[in-house]
Motif scaffolding. Structure first.
Motif, PDB file in Angstrom:
ATOM      1  N   HIS A 189      -9.055  13.888  -2.279  1.00  0.00           N
ATOM      2  CA  HIS A 189      -9.618  12.855  -1.392  1.00  0.00           C
ATOM      3  C   HIS A 189     -10.385  13.454  -0.230  1.00  0.00           C
ATOM      4  CE1 HIS A 189      -9.666   8.830   0.631  1.00  0.00           C
ATOM      5  NE2 HIS A 189      -9.872   8.530  -0.618  1.00  0.00           N
ATOM      6  N   HIS A 224       0.419  10.721   6.966  1.00  0.00           N
ATOM      7  CA  HIS A 224      -0.361  11.205   5.808  1.00  0.00           C
ATOM      8  C   HIS A 224       0.411  10.857   4.536  1.00  0.00           C
ATOM      9  CE1 HIS A 224      -3.119  13.493   3.464  1.00  0.00           C
ATOM     10  NE2 HIS A 224      -2.796  14.730   3.790  1.00  0.00           N
ATOM     11  N   GLY A 225       0.869  11.808   3.786  1.00  0.00           N
ATOM     12  CA  GLY A 225       1.516  11.497   2.503  1.00  0.00           C
ATOM     13  C   GLY A 225       2.886  10.870   2.655  1.00  0.00           C
ATOM     14  N   ALA A 256       3.299  -0.662  16.881  1.00  0.00           N
ATOM     15  CA  ALA A 256       3.703   0.284  15.825  1.00  0.00           C
ATOM     16  C   ALA A 256       2.638   0.285  14.725  1.00  0.00           C
ATOM     17  CB  ALA A 256       5.044  -0.128  15.244  1.00  0.00           C
ATOM     18  N   LYS A 257       2.484   1.427  14.068  1.00  0.00           N
ATOM     19  CA  LYS A 257       1.559   1.509  12.927  1.00  0.00           C
ATOM     20  C   LYS A 257       2.273   0.888  11.716  1.00  0.00           C
ATOM     21  CE  LYS A 257      -2.059   3.647  14.650  1.00  0.00           C
ATOM     22  NZ  LYS A 257      -1.933   4.878  15.293  1.00  0.00           N
ATOM     23  N   ILE A 258       1.536   0.076  10.961  1.00  0.00           N
ATOM     24  CA  ILE A 258       2.111  -0.515   9.747  1.00  0.00           C
ATOM     25  C   ILE A 258       1.885   0.482   8.608  1.00  0.00           C
ATOM     26  CG2 ILE A 258       2.133  -2.530   8.252  1.00  0.00           C
ATOM     27  CD1 ILE A 258       0.310  -3.623  10.838  1.00  0.00           C
ATOM     28  N   GLY A 260       1.292   2.370   5.241  1.00  0.00           N
ATOM     29  CA  GLY A 260       0.577   1.949   4.032  1.00  0.00           C
ATOM     30  C   GLY A 260      -0.708   1.215   4.321  1.00  0.00           C
ATOM     31  N   PHE A 261      -1.017   1.062   5.628  1.00  0.00           N
ATOM     32  CA  PHE A 261      -2.274   0.381   5.997  1.00  0.00           C
ATOM     33  C   PHE A 261      -3.131   1.289   6.875  1.00  0.00           C
ATOM     34  CE2 PHE A 261      -1.872  -4.004   4.562  1.00  0.00           C
ATOM     35  CZ  PHE A 261      -0.520  -4.121   4.324  1.00  0.00           C
ATOM     36  N   ARG A 272      -7.897   3.045  -4.685  1.00  0.00           N
ATOM     37  CA  ARG A 272      -6.701   3.508  -5.407  1.00  0.00           C
ATOM     38  C   ARG A 272      -5.581   2.476  -5.307  1.00  0.00           C
ATOM     39  NH1 ARG A 272      -6.300   8.934  -2.023  1.00  0.00           N
ATOM     40  NH2 ARG A 272      -6.730   7.351  -0.434  1.00  0.00           N
ATOM     41  N   ILE A 312      -8.541  -2.645   8.964  1.00  0.00           N
ATOM     42  CA  ILE A 312      -7.216  -2.162   8.524  1.00  0.00           C
ATOM     43  C   ILE A 312      -6.824  -2.876   7.223  1.00  0.00           C
ATOM     44  CG2 ILE A 312      -4.803  -1.844   9.185  1.00  0.00           C
ATOM     45  CD1 ILE A 312      -6.557  -0.542  11.206  1.00  0.00           C
ATOM     46  N   ASN A 315      -3.846   1.159   2.089  1.00  0.00           N
ATOM     47  CA  ASN A 315      -4.335   2.455   1.603  1.00  0.00           C
ATOM     48  C   ASN A 315      -3.533   2.861   0.372  1.00  0.00           C
ATOM     49  OD1 ASN A 315      -1.878   3.826   2.484  1.00  0.00           O
ATOM     50  ND2 ASN A 315      -2.686   3.659   4.566  1.00  0.00           N
ATOM     51  N   ARG A 342      -1.708  16.354  -5.611  1.00  0.00           N
ATOM     52  CA  ARG A 342      -2.721  16.875  -4.691  1.00  0.00           C
ATOM     53  C   ARG A 342      -2.911  18.382  -4.774  1.00  0.00           C
ATOM     54  NH1 ARG A 342      -5.241  14.137  -0.554  1.00  0.00           N
ATOM     55  NH2 ARG A 342      -5.174  12.485  -2.086  1.00  0.00           N
TER      56      ARG A 342
HETATM   57  C1  SDX Z   1      -3.177   9.041   3.357  1.00  0.00           C
HETATM   58  O1  SDX Z   1      -7.395  11.108   4.955  1.00  0.00           O
HETATM   59  C2  SDX Z   1      -7.070  10.775   3.774  1.00  0.00           C
HETATM   60  O2  SDX Z   1      -7.893  10.703   2.885  1.00  0.00           O
HETATM   61  C3  SDX Z   1      -5.580  10.496   3.552  1.00  0.00           C
HETATM   62  C4  SDX Z   1      -5.203   9.953   2.191  1.00  0.00           C
HETATM   63  C5  SDX Z   1      -5.433  10.991   1.108  1.00  0.00           C
HETATM   64  O3  SDX Z   1      -5.614  10.601  -0.054  1.00  0.00           O
HETATM   65  O4  SDX Z   1      -5.300  12.197   1.408  1.00  0.00           O
HETATM   66  O5  SDX Z   1      -5.960   8.811   1.897  1.00  0.00           O
HETATM   67  C6  SDX Z   1      -3.719   9.615   2.114  1.00  0.00           C
HETATM   68  O6  SDX Z   1      -2.739   9.787   4.180  1.00  0.00           O
HETATM   69  C7  SDX Z   1      -3.222   7.550   3.564  1.00  0.00           C
HETATM   70  C8  SDX Z   1      -2.730   7.151   4.977  1.00  0.00           C
HETATM   71  C9  SDX Z   1      -1.200   6.999   4.929  1.00  0.00           C
HETATM   72  N1  SDX Z   1      -0.699   6.741   6.303  1.00  0.00           N
HETATM   73  C10 SDX Z   1      -0.240   5.532   6.678  1.00  0.00           C
HETATM   74  O7  SDX Z   1      -0.236   4.549   5.953  1.00  0.00           O
HETATM   75  C11 SDX Z   1       0.301   5.498   8.102  1.00  0.00           C
HETATM   76  C12 SDX Z   1      -0.249   4.272   8.824  1.00  0.00           C
HETATM   77  N2  SDX Z   1      -1.717   4.453   9.015  1.00  0.00           N
HETATM   78  C13 SDX Z   1      -2.144   4.880  10.328  1.00  0.00           C
HETATM   79  O8  SDX Z   1      -1.305   5.828  10.946  1.00  0.00           O
HETATM   80  C14 SDX Z   1      -3.641   5.193  10.384  1.00  0.00           C
HETATM   81  O9  SDX Z   1      -4.306   4.160   9.785  1.00  0.00           O
HETATM   82  C15 SDX Z   1      -4.159   6.507   9.809  1.00  0.00           C
HETATM   83  C16 SDX Z   1      -3.422   7.693  10.328  1.00  0.00           C
HETATM   84  C17 SDX Z   1      -4.081   6.495   8.331  1.00  0.00           C
HETATM   85  C18 SDX Z   1      -5.633   6.609  10.219  1.00  0.00           C
HETATM   86  O10 SDX Z   1      -5.630   6.686  11.571  1.00  0.00           O
HETATM   87  P1  SDX Z   1      -6.959   6.804  12.452  1.00  0.00           P
HETATM   88  O11 SDX Z   1      -8.166   6.822  11.624  1.00  0.00           O
HETATM   89  O12 SDX Z   1      -6.776   7.931  13.406  1.00  0.00           O
HETATM   90  O13 SDX Z   1      -6.976   5.435  13.186  1.00  0.00           O
HETATM   91  P2  SDX Z   1      -6.446   5.234  14.635  1.00  0.00           P
HETATM   92  O14 SDX Z   1      -5.001   5.645  14.717  1.00  0.00           O
HETATM   93  O15 SDX Z   1      -7.441   5.866  15.563  1.00  0.00           O
HETATM   94  O16 SDX Z   1      -6.489   3.651  14.780  1.00  0.00           O
HETATM   95  C19 SDX Z   1      -7.690   2.972  15.061  1.00  0.00           C
HETATM   96  C20 SDX Z   1      -7.237   1.584  15.461  1.00  0.00           C
HETATM   97  C21 SDX Z   1      -6.136   1.623  16.543  1.00  0.00           C
HETATM   98  O17 SDX Z   1      -6.214   0.414  17.240  1.00  0.00           O
HETATM   99  P3  SDX Z   1      -6.810   0.424  18.774  1.00  0.00           P
HETATM  100  O18 SDX Z   1      -5.953   1.412  19.554  1.00  0.00           O
HETATM  101  O19 SDX Z   1      -8.249   0.921  18.625  1.00  0.00           O
HETATM  102  O20 SDX Z   1      -6.695  -0.992  19.229  1.00  0.00           O
HETATM  103  O21 SDX Z   1      -6.631   0.931  14.330  1.00  0.00           O
HETATM  104  C22 SDX Z   1      -5.249   0.709  14.600  1.00  0.00           C
HETATM  105  C23 SDX Z   1      -4.860   1.627  15.748  1.00  0.00           C
HETATM  106  O22 SDX Z   1      -3.761   1.073  16.452  1.00  0.00           O
HETATM  107  N3  SDX Z   1      -4.515   1.095  13.379  1.00  0.00           N
HETATM  108  C24 SDX Z   1      -3.407   0.488  12.972  1.00  0.00           C
HETATM  109  C25 SDX Z   1      -3.041   1.133  11.797  1.00  0.00           C
HETATM  110  N4  SDX Z   1      -3.922   2.105  11.528  1.00  0.00           N
HETATM  111  C26 SDX Z   1      -4.833   2.081  12.522  1.00  0.00           C
HETATM  112  N5  SDX Z   1      -2.704  -0.524  13.521  1.00  0.00           N
HETATM  113  C27 SDX Z   1      -1.590  -0.909  12.831  1.00  0.00           C
HETATM  114  N6  SDX Z   1      -1.170  -0.313  11.671  1.00  0.00           N
HETATM  115  C28 SDX Z   1      -1.875   0.690  11.133  1.00  0.00           C
HETATM  116  N7  SDX Z   1      -1.455   1.257   9.988  1.00  0.00           N
END
Ligand code: SDX
Length: 380
Positions: A189, A224-225, A256-258, A260-261, A272, A312, A315, A342
């Protein structure tokens, strides 16, 4: 001519760290391609090992090339008894990702010779890591419950053999096929955190076992994973469709971060996740329903109402856990399975990095003091 980039971007967001032809993501359209082939095509027509070959050597293998590759991987699945004995010293409560990182690094004790300019060494490292990582994941699962690990079976293909080593039963063909598609979907990815880790480690010309161990440690994180495991815990915490919205409001109130999103690149639903949803439904038809699925569907709808404006969406980690649970896989093995897959992407980037290597050494914007005098401890 090197361009001096003076603007600091947290998490290097949007900053290219390399030039690569391995995979491509369009975050607005929700497109993922491996060497130009849409991942949906590979999920439908290919196998994980054929996809790994494509990622690592840059082209789909001929029938002969694939036969030799599959033969080599099949015959390198066994792991040295010293590594199995090492695992017997790990605490049974240890997380399987820590066990995997330790055992991946331990492979380097047996095979580390760093002949990185020798294509045969490169190939043997690729074969060994693809072949042995699943065996080590399955071995720790049995060892931690006090049992001897199950030896790989050469008569089973890659995914069927892994499920056999994990459950001690030969899986149904549908289960093995769906698991193999999951591995294809998770294989690569672009420059995600663990792949970037692999590249930085590779750029010092250390051995490929250290490269993979470094990437495993990075993948383990919940951002991440590690999210796939947390998604199932969250769905079970929610407990019912009626509780989805109150639960979500609570998360949002706590900022809190949700799990999977969201995604750094995708601002639509991860392609995917769409395929994993179809696989989950196929498994439910065959092996029975999982009520967490209707909770997941309701949560997806509720999150879209509240957070679609921020881009959002689900994922890859949002639906994968439902598939793995239906396959009888323990939750704390979801991320090690992500790692099994991976490894193909990490090795593809390892090989690409070596082909045009320059050690990673970024700069910083210094925000500290200068010329500070040393204060003796009695005066502090
Ligand atoms: C993977 O990079 C890849 O390709 C990864 C991956 C791969 O195949 O290798 O696709 C696999 O790692 C998928 C991601 C799995 N992780 C999660 O599901 C954990 C929850 N997700 C978040 O932690 C977050 O979305 C990330 C880490 C995945 C991405 O984070 P970013 O790009 O740094 O986004 P950010 O934290 O800067 O958020 C931007 C905004 C924020 O709001 P504001 O402060 O601007 O108001 O979006 C919000 C965040 O609060 N936000 C979320 C959110 N993800 C972002 N709010 C609630 N829930 C979430 N999950």
């Amino acid at each position: 001519m090197s361009v001096v980039c003076i603007e600091f971007k947290p998490g290097l967001e949007g900053i290219p760290a390399t030039q690569s032809s391995i995979s491509y993501v369009d975050g607005q359209q929700g497109i993922l391609e491996y060497r130009g082939i849409n991942v949906g095509q590979l999920a439908k027509h290919s196998s994980f090992l054929e996809t790994a070959y494509l990622l690592i050597w840059g082209h789909l293998p001929s029938e002969e090339e694939l036969k030799i590759f599959e033969y080599d991987v099949r015959h390198h699945r066994r792991v040295k008894f010293r590594i199995r004995d090492m695992m017997k010293c790990f605490p049974e409560t240890g997380h399987p990702m820590d066990a995997l990182q330790a055992s991946a690094a331990a492979l380097g004790l047996f095979y580390s010779r760093r002949a990185l300019d020798n294509p045969e060494y490169i190939r043997s490292a690729v074969v060994r890591l693809l072949a042995k990582i699943p065996t080590m994941v399955a071995a720790f699962k049995l060892i931690r419950s006090g049992n001897d690990p199950v030896m790989p079976r050469d008569d089973l293909d890659y995914s069927a053999n892994f499920l056999y080593m994990l459950t001690e039963q030969v899986p149904e063909p549908l289960a093995a096929r769906i698991f193999d598609v999951c591995l294809t979907l998770h294989a690569e990815h672009t420059i995600n955190a663990s792949t970037f880790s692999a590249m930085v480690t590779a750029s010092t010309l250390t051995d490929p076992y250290a490269v993979v161990a470094s990437a495993v440690g990075t993948l383990a994180g919940p951002l991440h994973g590690g999210a796939n495991e947390d998604v199932i815990s969250m769905l079970e915490d929610i407990g019912s469709v009626e509780n989805v919205r109150p639960y979500l409001d609570g998360l949002l109130e706590r900022k809190a971060k949700i799990m999977g999103f969201g995604h750094r690149v995708y601002k639509v639903k991860d392609p995917r996740a769409l395929i994993l949803q179809e696989l989950a439904e196929e498994l439910f038809d065959k092996f029975g329903y999982d009520k967490n699925y209707e909770i997941a569907l309701e949560l997806e709808k509720a999150v879209e109402e509240k957070l679609a404006h921020k881009g959002i969406y689900p994922n890859v980690d949002f639906y994968s856990g439902l598939v793995y649970r239906k396959l009888g896989i323990p939750m704390d093995l979801f991320t090690p399975i992500f790692a099994i897959s991976r490894v193909a992407g990490w090795l593809a980037h390892w090989k690409e990095q070596l082909a045009a290597n320059r050690i990673f050494r970024p700069t910083q914007i210094y925000t500290g003091d200068h010329n500070v005098s040393y204060t003796p401890i009695e005066e502090r």
